[in-house]
Every structure is written in structure tokens, then in C-alpha cells.
Design an enzyme around this catalytic site. Structure first.
Site, PDB file in Angstrom:
ATOM      1  N   TYR A  58      11.459  30.981   8.842  1.00 56.65           N
ATOM      2  CA  TYR A  58      10.382  31.464   8.884  1.00 56.65           C
ATOM      3  C   TYR A  58       9.765  32.842   8.718  1.00 56.65           C
ATOM      4  O   TYR A  58      10.434  33.852   9.034  1.00 56.65           O
ATOM      5  CB  TYR A  58      10.459  31.287  11.027  1.00 56.65           C
ATOM      6  CG  TYR A  58      10.964  30.590  11.532  1.00 56.65           C
ATOM      7  CD1 TYR A  58      10.435  29.840  11.349  1.00 56.65           C
ATOM      8  CD2 TYR A  58      11.917  30.501  13.287  1.00 56.65           C
ATOM      9  CE1 TYR A  58      10.384  27.393  11.296  1.00 56.65           C
ATOM     10  CE2 TYR A  58      11.767  28.921  13.621  1.00 56.65           C
ATOM     11  CZ  TYR A  58      11.661  27.963  12.935  1.00 56.65           C
ATOM     12  OH  TYR A  58      12.441  26.825  13.065  1.00 56.65           O
ATOM     13  N   PRO A 204       8.412  21.653  22.551  1.00 54.22           N
ATOM     14  CA  PRO A 204       8.954  21.640  24.122  1.00 54.22           C
ATOM     15  C   PRO A 204       7.513  21.103  24.275  1.00 54.22           C
ATOM     16  O   PRO A 204       7.372  19.905  25.671  1.00 54.22           O
ATOM     17  CB  PRO A 204       9.380  22.141  24.051  1.00 54.22           C
ATOM     18  CG  PRO A 204       9.577  23.416  23.680  1.00 54.22           C
ATOM     19  CD  PRO A 204       8.676  23.339  22.427  1.00 54.22           C
ATOM     20  N   LEU A 205       6.061  21.149  24.139  1.00 51.66           N
ATOM     21  CA  LEU A 205       4.481  22.173  24.525  1.00 51.66           C
ATOM     22  C   LEU A 205       4.098  20.581  23.967  1.00 51.66           C
ATOM     23  O   LEU A 205       2.720  20.449  24.042  1.00 51.66           O
ATOM     24  CB  LEU A 205       4.271  23.265  24.611  1.00 51.66           C
ATOM     25  CG  LEU A 205       4.905  23.749  25.167  1.00 51.66           C
ATOM     26  CD1 LEU A 205       4.105  25.121  26.111  1.00 51.66           C
ATOM     27  CD2 LEU A 205       5.304  23.806  26.714  1.00 51.66           C
ATOM     28  N   PHE A 210       2.315  23.160  12.169  1.00 54.31           N
ATOM     29  CA  PHE A 210       1.193  23.723  11.361  1.00 54.31           C
ATOM     30  C   PHE A 210       0.149  23.777  11.585  1.00 54.31           C
ATOM     31  O   PHE A 210      -1.298  23.886  10.698  1.00 54.31           O
ATOM     32  CB  PHE A 210       1.859  23.679   9.943  1.00 54.31           C
ATOM     33  CG  PHE A 210       3.300  23.211   9.367  1.00 54.31           C
ATOM     34  CD1 PHE A 210       3.529  24.438   9.436  1.00 54.31           C
ATOM     35  CD2 PHE A 210       4.093  22.200   9.192  1.00 54.31           C
ATOM     36  CE1 PHE A 210       5.046  24.364   9.692  1.00 54.31           C
ATOM     37  CE2 PHE A 210       5.644  22.173   9.422  1.00 54.31           C
ATOM     38  CZ  PHE A 210       6.247  23.227   9.138  1.00 54.31           C
ATOM     39  N   PRO A 212      -3.470  24.274  14.512  1.00 56.78           N
ATOM     40  CA  PRO A 212      -3.754  25.081  15.730  1.00 56.78           C
ATOM     41  C   PRO A 212      -3.702  23.741  16.375  1.00 56.78           C
ATOM     42  O   PRO A 212      -3.671  22.597  16.871  1.00 56.78           O
ATOM     43  CB  PRO A 212      -5.408  25.088  15.201  1.00 56.78           C
ATOM     44  CG  PRO A 212      -6.311  24.687  14.414  1.00 56.78           C
ATOM     45  CD  PRO A 212      -4.557  23.864  13.235  1.00 56.78           C
TER      46      PRO A 212
HETATM   47  N1  LIG Z   1      13.810  22.754  13.745  1.00 62.72           N
HETATM   48  C1  LIG Z   1      12.607  22.637  13.012  1.00 62.72           C
HETATM   49  O1  LIG Z   1      12.514  21.973  12.391  1.00 62.72           O
HETATM   50  C2  LIG Z   1      11.161  22.963  14.117  1.00 62.72           C
HETATM   51  C3  LIG Z   1      10.678  22.726  13.920  1.00 62.72           C
HETATM   52  C4  LIG Z   1       9.423  23.226  14.814  1.00 62.72           C
HETATM   53  C5  LIG Z   1       9.897  24.372  15.777  1.00 62.72           C
HETATM   54  N2  LIG Z   1      10.385  24.524  15.726  1.00 62.72           N
HETATM   55  C6  LIG Z   1      11.483  25.365  17.021  1.00 62.72           C
HETATM   56  O2  LIG Z   1      10.436  25.459  18.444  1.00 62.72           O
HETATM   57  C7  LIG Z   1      10.084  26.638  18.578  1.00 62.72           C
HETATM   58  C8  LIG Z   1       8.728  25.766  19.630  1.00 62.72           C
HETATM   59  O3  LIG Z   1       8.268  25.137  18.256  1.00 62.72           O
HETATM   60  P1  LIG Z   1       6.527  25.227  18.530  1.00 62.72           P
HETATM   61  O4  LIG Z   1       6.227  26.592  18.689  1.00 62.72           O
HETATM   62  O5  LIG Z   1       6.014  24.779  17.076  1.00 62.72           O
HETATM   63  O6  LIG Z   1       5.829  24.482  20.073  1.00 62.72           O
HETATM   64  P2  LIG Z   1       5.646  24.550  21.712  1.00 62.72           P
HETATM   65  O7  LIG Z   1       6.696  25.752  22.257  1.00 62.72           O
HETATM   66  O8  LIG Z   1       5.308  22.866  22.148  1.00 62.72           O
HETATM   67  O9  LIG Z   1       4.040  25.279  21.789  1.00 62.72           O
HETATM   68  C9  LIG Z   1       3.614  26.348  21.306  1.00 62.72           C
HETATM   69  C10 LIG Z   1       2.523  26.235  21.284  1.00 62.72           C
HETATM   70  O10 LIG Z   1       1.580  26.289  22.522  1.00 62.72           O
HETATM   71  C11 LIG Z   1       0.989  27.673  22.859  1.00 62.72           C
HETATM   72  N3  LIG Z   1       1.973  27.803  24.837  1.00 62.72           N
HETATM   73  C12 LIG Z   1       2.660  28.460  25.304  1.00 62.72           C
HETATM   74  N4  LIG Z   1       3.608  28.979  26.060  1.00 62.72           N
HETATM   75  C13 LIG Z   1       1.857  28.209  26.758  1.00 62.72           C
HETATM   76  C14 LIG Z   1       1.565  28.361  27.792  1.00 62.72           C
HETATM   77  N5  LIG Z   1       2.878  28.661  28.805  1.00 62.72           N
HETATM   78  N6  LIG Z   1       0.158  27.889  27.860  1.00 62.72           N
HETATM   79  C15 LIG Z   1      -0.296  27.896  26.978  1.00 62.72           C
HETATM   80  N7  LIG Z   1      -0.585  27.654  25.744  1.00 62.72           N
HETATM   81  C16 LIG Z   1       1.422  28.157  25.278  1.00 62.72           C
HETATM   82  C17 LIG Z   1       1.508  28.726  22.266  1.00 62.72           C
HETATM   83  O11 LIG Z   1       0.300  29.499  22.240  1.00 62.72           O
HETATM   84  P3  LIG Z   1       0.326  30.881  22.828  1.00 62.72           P
HETATM   85  O12 LIG Z   1       0.807  31.644  21.446  1.00 62.72           O
HETATM   86  O13 LIG Z   1      -1.564  30.844  22.750  1.00 62.72           O
HETATM   87  O14 LIG Z   1       1.361  30.799  23.900  1.00 62.72           O
HETATM   88  C18 LIG Z   1       1.516  27.595  21.063  1.00 62.72           C
HETATM   89  O15 LIG Z   1       0.591  27.655  20.101  1.00 62.72           O
HETATM   90  C19 LIG Z   1       9.682  27.445  17.740  1.00 62.72           C
HETATM   91  O16 LIG Z   1       9.110  28.601  18.300  1.00 62.72           O
HETATM   92  C20 LIG Z   1      10.451  26.779  17.098  1.00 62.72           C
HETATM   93  O17 LIG Z   1      11.928  28.203  17.057  1.00 62.72           O
HETATM   94  C21 LIG Z   1      11.833  24.215  15.391  1.00 62.72           C
END
Ligand SMILES: NC(=O)c1ccc[n+]([C@@H]2O[C@H](COP(=O)([O-])OP(=O)(O)OC[C@H]3O[C@@H](n4cnc5c(N)ncnc54)[C@H](OP(=O)(O)O)[C@@H]3O)[C@@H](O)[C@H]2O)c1
Length: 269
Positions: A58, A204-205, A210, A212
Site C-alpha cells: 500500500y 467487506p463492503l 482498484f 471507484p
Molecule cells: N489482502 C488483500 O489482497 C486485500 C485487497 C484489498 C483490500 N484489503 C484490505 O481490506 C481493507 C478493506 O478493503 P477495501 O477498502 O478495498 O474495501 P471496502 O472496505 O469494502 O470498501 C471501501 C470503500 O467503501 C467506502 N466506504 C467505507 N465505509 C463506508 C460507509 N460507512 N458508507 C459509505 N461508503 C463507505 C469507502 O469510501 P470512503 O473513503 O468515501 O469512505 C471506500 O471507497 C483494505 O483497507 C485493506 O486493508 C486487502
């Protein structure tokens, strides 16, 4: 609601995924508003988050640097998890490098950037098809024996790979993509539950890593569903917004009844 990570680190089941605190697109480069990033991390801890997930990839490196700068001296009980085994050289150039020497080098860098003597949880970010899986896991097992890593985790793995890794070193966590809308990894969730392994669903959401995002409309429900799905699940939603952070932490207090869980499961199958 806590889970004993590795048997000895009690972790609140709503954590924070720090990946989005990087420049966009592609989580590549320093988060443009560095001070706001630090405030967000500190607020997460204030709200009771005691598990933060990051990775060498990251940024690369600058996500770990931000965490080290924002949160040291770390309060007692705060668990920082990072990963090695994936390299990123441009927003769209991401590839596994699971060679033992690379993992060692990246782990040493993570220790420095996170400003710790020992990493609480070090995860293999992704198996490298060009390196025997046992060699990559073995490299982290060695770092553990040297005291540089407390617990070992895996990411983007199959149940067969979890089993293989457990033959080499105790596995404390598995981080795979899983959410209300994408449940193909159900067998790994259940396997981990049986063996006392934390399961950290990434995305999780249902955000796309990669691109929007169009996160699940009813975020609370999506996180509460995961927390209800299995007691070994620790969610790590990512956000750059203080309001979303607070909303996500609140989801941890939402207890779904059996009926609600069944209805949400069926409506999103
Ligand atoms: N191991 C792997 O290969 C891998 C790959 C990807 C990610 N990860 C880990 O998983 C974590 C989470 O994954 P992720 O960030 O890709 O996906 P995510 O948690 O499913 O979604 C994040 C997105 O949702 C939005 N969001 C978050 N809370 C919200 C809310 N309460 N209401 C509306 N929108 C909301 C965020 O935008 P805003 O900024 O506008 O809130 C962001 O664009 C990462 O930070 C990383 O640590 C691991």
C-alpha cells in the site's frame, strides 16, 4: 465483541483497513492529505479500534509510514497487521514476489516504518506462482523464530493452502475477499472458525480494489451480517471519511437476530 488473535491478542471485531490512505488511483503514492490521514487513524483508535491492517504494497511503504507516524507510541493493546509478498511499481503494476529474500527484506522495512521491534501479525499477501508456497510461508516462519514477527497470517489462499501452511507454522489469520454479495469463500470461513483462526474478509463492503466504488448501500447491514456470520470474523472496512469510520464502528454494536440474519442472507444470495 473481541476475538483472541493467535490465541493471545484480544482484538475488537471491527478493525480498520488502512489501504485507502494512499494516493489514488491504485493506492499508489502518499495519501495527499497526510495530516488528515493521521487524524483518521487516531480517531479510529479513540473509537476503540484496536486492529489496523496495512501492507508493504500500500503506497508502497507510505501507508506503513503514515501509521508509524500517526500512532506511535502505540497504546497498549493496539494490534498492527501488515503483509509482504506483493510488489507494486505503478498504480496498475501489482505482482506477487514471494521469494524468501524479498519477504525478509520487506519485513525488515515494515519493522522500521511501523517503528516496532516485532510485528504483531505478518501476512503473506498472496501466494507467488513462481515460488513454492512452502518457501514463502517458511520465510515468515523463520522471521517468527527470530522474534521479528509474533503471529503469521495468510491472504488470498485456498483451504488446501491454509492446511499446507499449518504444517509449517501456526496460522493466526486468513484474509480473503468475502462479503455479503461474494460468498464463494464460505468453506474457508468455516475451516478457520473450526481451527481458531481469525478470518479477515477484505472488501467487506464489496468495494472493487482498484476502481471507484459503489459500496453496499446499507453498510451497517453488510458489516453486521459479516460479524454475525461467524465469531472468528474481524472486519476491516476501509475509509477516508471520519463520518464513515464512525458509522462502521457503530456497526459493531448492531446485533442481528437469527431472523434478520436469515433474511439478509436470502435477499442477497
Ligand atoms: N489482502 C488483500 O489482497 C486485500 C485487497 C484489498 C483490500 N484489503 C484490505 O481490506 C481493507 C478493506 O478493503 P477495501 O477498502 O478495498 O474495501 P471496502 O472496505 O469494502 O470498501 C471501501 C470503500 O467503501 C467506502 N466506504 C467505507 N465505509 C463506508 C460507509 N460507512 N458508507 C459509505 N461508503 C463507505 C469507502 O469510501 P470512503 O473513503 O468515501 O469512505 C471506500 O471507497 C483494505 O483497507 C485493506 O486493508 C486487502
Amino acid at each position: 465483541m473481541t476475538f483472541p488473535l493467535g490465541g493471545d491478542l484480544p482484538v475488537n471485531r471491527v478493525g480498520y483497513g488502512a489501504m485507502r490512505l494512499c494516493a489514488q488511483p491504485g493506492n499508489f503514492g502518499r495519501f495527499p492529505d497526510w495530516e488528515a490521514g493521521k487524524r483518521l487513524l487516531r480517531r479510529a483508535v479513540e473509537l476503540g479500534v484496536n486492529f489496523i491492517d496495512t501492507a508493504h504494497a500500500y503506497g508502497p511503504s507510505c501507508n506503513e509510514e503514515l501509521i508509524g507516524e500517526a500512532l506511535t507510541p502505540y497504546p497498549a493493546g493496539l494490534v498492527i497487521a501488515t503483509k509482504g509478498g506483493v510488489e507494486k511499481t505503478a498504480p496498475d503494476k501489482v505482482f506477487p514476489d514471494g521469494r524468501p529474500e524479498t519477504i525478509r527484506r520487506r519485513c525488515e522495512e515494515s519493522l522500521r516504518l511501523l517503528r516496532v521491534q516485532r510485528i504483531d501479525l505478518y501476512q503473506l499477501h498472496r501466494p507467488d506462482p513462481n515460488v513454492p508456497f512452502a518457501d514463502s510461508v517458511g520465510a515468515i516462519a523463520e522471521l517468527r523464530l527470530e522474534g521479528k514477527v509474533r503471529h503469521v497470517g495468510l491472504s488470498n489462499v485456498t483451504v488446501a493452502q491454509i492446511e499446507e501452511a499449518r504444517g509449517i507454522v501456526p496460522i493466526a489469520s486468513v484474509q480473503n475477499r468475502y462479503n455479503l454479495l461474494e460468498r464463494a469463500d464460505d468453506p474457508a470461513v468455516d475451516y478457520c472458525a473450526v481451527h481458531g483462526i481469525a478470518y479477515l474478509p477484505w472488501g467487506p463492503l464489496a468495494a472493487k480494489p482498484f476502481a471507484p466504488d459503489a459500496p453496499l448501500a446499507r453498510t451497517h447491514g453488510a458489516l453486521a451480517w459479516l460479524l454475525r456470520r461467524s465469531p472468528n470474523i474481524i472486519v476491516i472496512p476501509g475509509t477516508t471519511s471520519l463520518a464513515h469510520l464512525e458509522e462502521n464502528v457503530r456497526a459493531g454494536r448492531l446485533m442481528l437476530s437469527d431472523e434478520e440474519f436469515a433474511a439478509i442472507s436470502a435477499n442477497n444470495a
